[in-house]
Design a protein around this motif. Structure first.
Motif, PDB file in Angstrom:
ATOM      1  N   GLY A  12       0.815  -1.208   0.000  1.00 21.18           N
ATOM      2  CA  GLY A  12       0.000   0.000   0.000  1.00 21.18           C
ATOM      3  C   GLY A  12       0.846   1.255   0.000  1.00 21.18           C
ATOM      4  O   GLY A  12       0.495   2.260  -0.593  1.00 21.18           O
ATOM      5  N   ASP A  28      -5.945  -4.553  -0.690  1.00 22.20           N
ATOM      6  CA  ASP A  28      -6.472  -3.749  -1.785  1.00 22.20           C
ATOM      7  C   ASP A  28      -5.775  -2.398  -1.774  1.00 22.20           C
ATOM      8  O   ASP A  28      -5.876  -1.661  -0.792  1.00 22.20           O
ATOM      9  N   LYS A  29      -5.083  -2.088  -2.850  1.00 24.98           N
ATOM     10  CA  LYS A  29      -4.307  -0.848  -2.907  1.00 24.98           C
ATOM     11  C   LYS A  29      -5.177   0.411  -2.851  1.00 24.98           C
ATOM     12  O   LYS A  29      -4.798   1.388  -2.221  1.00 24.98           O
ATOM     13  N   SER A  30      -6.354   0.377  -3.483  1.00 24.74           N
ATOM     14  CA  SER A  30      -7.175   1.589  -3.531  1.00 24.74           C
ATOM     15  C   SER A  30      -7.801   1.914  -2.176  1.00 24.74           C
ATOM     16  O   SER A  30      -7.837   3.068  -1.765  1.00 24.74           O
ATOM     17  N   SER A  31      -8.278   0.898  -1.462  1.00 23.80           N
ATOM     18  CA  SER A  31      -8.895   1.143  -0.155  1.00 23.80           C
ATOM     19  C   SER A  31      -7.880   1.046   0.989  1.00 23.80           C
ATOM     20  O   SER A  31      -8.181   1.450   2.101  1.00 23.80           O
ATOM     21  N   ARG A  32      -6.707   0.487   0.678  1.00 27.75           N
ATOM     22  CA  ARG A  32      -5.646   0.240   1.668  1.00 27.75           C
ATOM     23  C   ARG A  32      -6.129  -0.630   2.827  1.00 27.75           C
ATOM     24  O   ARG A  32      -5.676  -0.504   3.956  1.00 27.75           O
ATOM     25  N   GLU A  33      -7.032  -1.551   2.491  1.00 32.14           N
ATOM     26  CA  GLU A  33      -7.519  -2.516   3.484  1.00 32.14           C
ATOM     27  C   GLU A  33      -6.358  -3.413   3.923  1.00 32.14           C
ATOM     28  O   GLU A  33      -5.538  -3.834   3.104  1.00 32.14           O
TER      29      GLU A  33
END
Length: 97
Positions: A12, A28-33
């Motif tokens: 991330g 998940d890179k977009s949500s940085r979960e």
């Protein structure tokens, strides 16, 4: 070279200050979960790195590296190569492509 790791599917963020560096591991890179509960993803990645001859620390959801200041370019290249092996194995373990 550390910043190159930011492109990996489970990274991330790649942070570096001098010779101390960290990778935040995410699912998940977009949500940085987070990659896994309780930092388990970082522990898996750390154990895989150690098994491949690279000493890193797992701190929460991050992997930390602090090589000696006197590292050669070849040693840094080896560090990155071994960490990529651990990151790839971790991504495969968590079914992330």
């Amino acid at each position: 070279r550390w910043k190159e790791l930011a492109g990996h599917p489970i990274v991330g963020e790649a942070r570096v200050k001098g010779m101390v560096a960290a990778l935040e591991l995410v699912s998940d890179k977009s949500s940085r979960e987070k990659l896994a509960l309780n930092g388990e993803g970082a522990l898996f990645c750390r154990d895989t790195a150690i098994a491949n001859g690279l000493m890193v620390r797992a701190v929460g959801d991050a992997i930390i590296s602090a090589p000696p200041v006197i590292c050669s370019k070849q040693e840094i290249d080896t560090l990155i190569e071994r960490l990529l092996i651990a990151l790839d194995a971790t991504a495969a373990h968590y079914n992330i492509r």
